[in-house]
Write an enzyme that holds these catalytic residues in place. Structure first.
Site, PDB file in Angstrom:
ATOM      1  N   THR A 130       0.717   4.203   1.966  1.00 31.46           N
ATOM      2  CA  THR A 130      -0.022   4.802   3.286  1.00 31.46           C
ATOM      3  C   THR A 130       0.193   5.987   3.894  1.00 31.46           C
ATOM      4  O   THR A 130       0.210   6.531   4.813  1.00 31.46           O
ATOM      5  CB  THR A 130       0.659   3.885   4.560  1.00 31.46           C
ATOM      6  N   TYR A 189      -6.445   9.038   0.860  1.00 31.80           N
ATOM      7  CA  TYR A 189      -5.214   7.469   1.537  1.00 31.80           C
ATOM      8  C   TYR A 189      -6.821   6.725   2.124  1.00 31.80           C
ATOM      9  O   TYR A 189      -6.996   5.349   1.570  1.00 31.80           O
ATOM     10  CB  TYR A 189      -4.596   7.722   2.632  1.00 31.80           C
ATOM     11  N   ALA A 201       0.706  -1.691   0.133  1.00 30.55           N
ATOM     12  CA  ALA A 201       0.340   0.115  -0.117  1.00 30.55           C
ATOM     13  C   ALA A 201       0.568   1.399   0.277  1.00 30.55           C
ATOM     14  O   ALA A 201       1.758   1.395   0.488  1.00 30.55           O
ATOM     15  CB  ALA A 201      -1.180  -0.295   1.286  1.00 30.55           C
TER      16      ALA A 201
END
Length: 282
Positions: free
Chosen positions: A63, A126, A61
């Protein structure tokens, strides 16, 4: 022997899974962005079809919340389309799919813990990209475990290690006292992942260590366990040294784990002590 494909294997959670798994029970394929681009559908499909994993664990990911705001296309490519591609492989090969998600799918504006049945309402790129990843997993796979956690720390760049680094370089730290969450060890997340993949208890889970604190209290505990002395001052997030804009109340209720009574997460202070003790040994 169970075949595990850990995507994002060099990150905090991927590293922790590799630490706690039993290599005699599992054959592991570790990949990261250097070995495989999860945003490339064909590349992901080819790897999955050749290696035929039993379980795909997506720890990959983007992040950094500030970076996601600046580069939303990259955030969605990795956090949403990457999850989609891995889910397509899981469906094609019959693999179980584990998707790591976040408290950022909630807005954090209320003052009671969020359960898995509460509506998501992310306020950041996000959070929205991670929710999109969750939705793709639900759309493309039936055998999935979506795990939302928060304030995760382990090997890498995280709040615990930033506090410890700052304590070695500064005399005073300004820490947010208006952000609340449940600090969660990457190893504890790894343990529940390895437990769940051996079951058929599919669905979305909140998996955080038990107990709630604010960032200031979290930093106090880190420094106490490390035996470091530095002046800490509680401030609002906008004035803090180490906190970017995140949901103010990031507390997740491990509701489903509790009602099906399959697994209990430990207290956050006990887990933090385990982590700090291991750092000292290293």
């Amino acid at each position: 022997m169970l075949k595990l494909w850990i995507v994002g294997a060099s990150g905090q959670i991927g590293s922790a899974i590799n630490e706690v798994l039993d290599p005699l029970e599992m054959e592991v394929f570790n990949t990261d962005k250097e070995e495989l681009d999860i945003t490339d559908t064909d590349e992901v499909l080819n790897f999955g079809v050749i290696n035929r994993p039993d379980v795909i664990i997506n720890c990959a990911a983007v992040t950094d919340t500030d970076f996601c705001e600046k580069e939303p296309e990259l955030a969605y490519r990795v956090n949403a389309l990457g999850a989609r591609n891995l889910s397509i492989v899981a469906r094609k090969t019959g693999a179980k799919m584990v998707q790591i998600s976040t408290d950022d799918v909630f807005d954090g504006i209320r003052h009671t813990p969020y359960t898995e049945f509460d509506d998501t309402n992310p306020k950041t790129v996000y959070g929205r990209s991670k929710r999109a990843g969750e939705n793709y997993v639900k759309e493309f796979t039936h055998k999935h475990f979506i795990l939302r956690s928060n304030w995760v720390y382990g090997n890498g760049n995280n709040f615990v290690n930033r506090v410890l680094h700052a304590a070695d370089t500064k005399d005073e730290l300004l820490i947010a006292s208006d952000q609340f969450g449940s600090p969660t060890s990457a190893k504890d997340l790894a343990r529940i992942i390895l437990y769940l993949i051996k079951t058929n208890e599919y669905g979305t889970y909140h998996a955080t260590c038990q107990g709630v604190c604010n960032r200031y209290e979290f930093a106090q505990e880190v420094l106490k366990l490390a035996g470091k002395r530095i002046t800490l001052r509680p401030v609002v997030t906008s004035e803090s040294d180490l906190s970017s804009a995140r949901p103010a109340y990031a507390v997740l209720d491990n509701f489903i784990l509790r009602i099906i009574n399959v697994y209990e997460m430990p207290d956050w202070r006990a887990s933090l002590k385990e982590y700090m003790d291991e750092r000292t040994e290293d």
